[in-house]
Scaffold this active site. Sequence first.
Site, PDB file in Angstrom:
ATOM      1  N   HIS A 154       0.966  -1.114   0.055  1.00 49.19           N
ATOM      2  CA  HIS A 154       0.102  -0.027   0.163  1.00 49.19           C
ATOM      3  C   HIS A 154       0.898   1.334   0.067  1.00 49.19           C
ATOM      4  CE1 HIS A 154      -3.983  -1.866   0.830  1.00 49.19           C
ATOM      5  NE2 HIS A 154      -3.114  -2.851   0.937  1.00 49.19           N
ATOM      6  N   ASP A 361       2.938   9.400  -0.606  1.00 51.41           N
ATOM      7  CA  ASP A 361       1.802   8.536  -0.297  1.00 51.41           C
ATOM      8  C   ASP A 361       1.837   7.551  -1.459  1.00 51.41           C
ATOM      9  OD1 ASP A 361      -0.288   7.720   1.144  1.00 51.41           O
ATOM     10  OD2 ASP A 361      -1.038   9.925   1.416  1.00 51.41           O
TER      11      ASP A 361
HETATM   12  O1  F6P Z   1      -0.406   1.547   3.787  1.00 48.45           O
HETATM   13  C1  F6P Z   1      -0.193   2.505   5.033  1.00 48.45           C
HETATM   14  C2  F6P Z   1      -0.856   1.812   6.120  1.00 48.45           C
HETATM   15  O2  F6P Z   1      -0.760   0.599   6.418  1.00 48.45           O
HETATM   16  C3  F6P Z   1      -2.421   1.958   5.913  1.00 48.45           C
HETATM   17  O3  F6P Z   1      -3.242   1.329   6.824  1.00 48.45           O
HETATM   18  C4  F6P Z   1      -2.695   3.302   6.844  1.00 48.45           C
HETATM   19  O4  F6P Z   1      -2.209   4.417   6.055  1.00 48.45           O
HETATM   20  C5  F6P Z   1      -1.855   3.286   7.776  1.00 48.45           C
HETATM   21  O5  F6P Z   1      -0.657   2.675   7.293  1.00 48.45           O
HETATM   22  C6  F6P Z   1      -2.003   2.862   9.063  1.00 48.45           C
HETATM   23  O6  F6P Z   1      -1.461   2.765  10.210  1.00 48.45           O
HETATM   24  P1  F6P Z   1      -1.235   2.273  11.709  1.00 48.45           P
HETATM   25  O7  F6P Z   1      -1.837   0.765  11.330  1.00 48.45           O
HETATM   26  O8  F6P Z   1       0.215   2.216  11.869  1.00 48.45           O
HETATM   27  O9  F6P Z   1      -2.143   2.820  12.337  1.00 48.45           O
END
Ligand code: F6P
Length: 547
Positions: A154, A361
């Site tokens: 992602h 991003d």
């Molecule tokens: O891809 C990025 C990501 O895994 C998305 O789920 C979101 O932007 C973020 O990171 C979630 O972060 P965390 O799980 O650390 O809150």
Amino acid sequence: MRLFVVSNRVAVSTGQSAPGGMTVGIEGALRAHGGVWVGWSGKASTDGSVSSRCVAHGNVDYVTLDLPPEKFQGYYAGFANQVLWPLCHGRRDLVAYSSGDFESYLHVNGLFADELVRRLGPDDLIWIHDYHLVPLARALRARGVGSRIGFFLHTPFADPDDLFDLPVHGAIAESLEAYDLLGFQTRGDLESFRTFISRSRASRRLGSVHLTSPPRADVFPIGIETAEFESTARAAQIVDTRLSAIFDRLGSGIAAIISADRLDYSKAIPEKFRAFGAFLELHPEYEERVCLVQVAPIGRSEIPAYALEAARTRSAYRDLRAAHQRAELPVAELLTESVDRPSLAAAFRRSRVGLVTPFRDGMNLVAKEYVAAQDADDPGVLVLSSFTGAAEELSGGALLVDPREALSVVRALRQALEMGIEERRARWSKMISVICRNDAAAWAGNFIESLRGRREAPHLRSTSIAPSRDAPRARLDFRAVRTAQSSWEVQAVSDRARHLVVGRAAPGDGARTAFVTNNAGVNEFLLRVRSAGYTTELLGPNGPVKL
Ligand code: F6P
């Protein structure tokens, strides 16, 4: 055949998304396809062990794991978020690598693998998500799982040079090569991945050993549930009390410029406040006519760089208000808690500009959600950083900016606020048609079809032989593949495969490695595999072969 989706975060059965684009995309995909979603429960296990539970909601089973806290720390706050995350977002200055964290990272991936092995059937398809779980396919193969396994990243893919500086770059490359299919957000990410893998393979190539071709990889830009988000935005009221108070204060006389980002150094929130301040200085006629509403839920606060970023954000916000706040009318608002999705959708619809300006991003689904939320008759304008994955798809309609250049944001804000209805509609139509065509279901459908469509036997994967130091260097034409523990589908390996040699690196090693010859020199080949330190047995297309 069931679809198993695995990710660190799971939007557990309530249907409420945790903050972050990934769960939004996956939730939409799973609703469309049905399946099992496995991930972390958000809780630590109390006695250091792992416990899991399963809750069914619609056509999705949610399996969540409580993870041992001492390992979770190194896995999540350590290797995932202080090594891979900064590397993937061009912040090698923030990398804090430790071998202990990497061990925890592998350990937690092993726990996920154990859980999956307990639940998987032979025909199930596995789709693993994001940088937290890079080693999971390898861990599954080591446990004998023969299913097809796909991976979707992602985030952006890291600069290959930065990745090569990691002491464990070889393990990362081999982990990525354990997948049948890898998906990336953009062409640039795919290119970076290919560069990294080909350089890594060159450095791992030993003598004349030929590795198999790299795993399949392609671009699959993630989408949102466009229709659902549009109807939510159309019907919803802003029920979040803080957000609704802000919009009440703005009334119809002040145009809202809205931003919603997880509070992260990659999102450039302080820089956005400063650019907005510059806009007001250069265009004072907009004082008291616009308000920047920034939703920025705080997360990962155990990591020093995030605490610092929260402080930088608050300070830039204070400076902006100190310089531009006039009378009672708000110039900017900052909410550092998360907001429910219907409220956010409704707020997007009421905002004249969506301001999405991260430094870097993977995709940025907020950009797509802002577009989906607009009223077709009177749409707002999306101002979007060129350094998001979304910019590749939405460049036809968004105003693209460089977040490092405050003036480019200033120019775009002015253009957005002065844009006439015809141009707004024309730009919006271009964007909405893209995000309707490539919504979450289409994204998942494309990936899953591609994963299913793999020609070769899914349980056979590339690996390299690790030769003993004095292994012969004879040139041999072979492919090396990692296999499932039990079933062999030798005829599916390749049309040209003649023999399959199965080796174990060590007695009792659960994983078997298969070396496939496609020439007749099987004796020499067998010798070569043995001299690389493997005990072997030989299989032909119809089962074991005695030499
Ligand atoms: O891809 C990025 C990501 O895994 C998305 O789920 C979101 O932007 C973020 O990171 C979630 O972060 P965390 O799980 O650390 O809150």
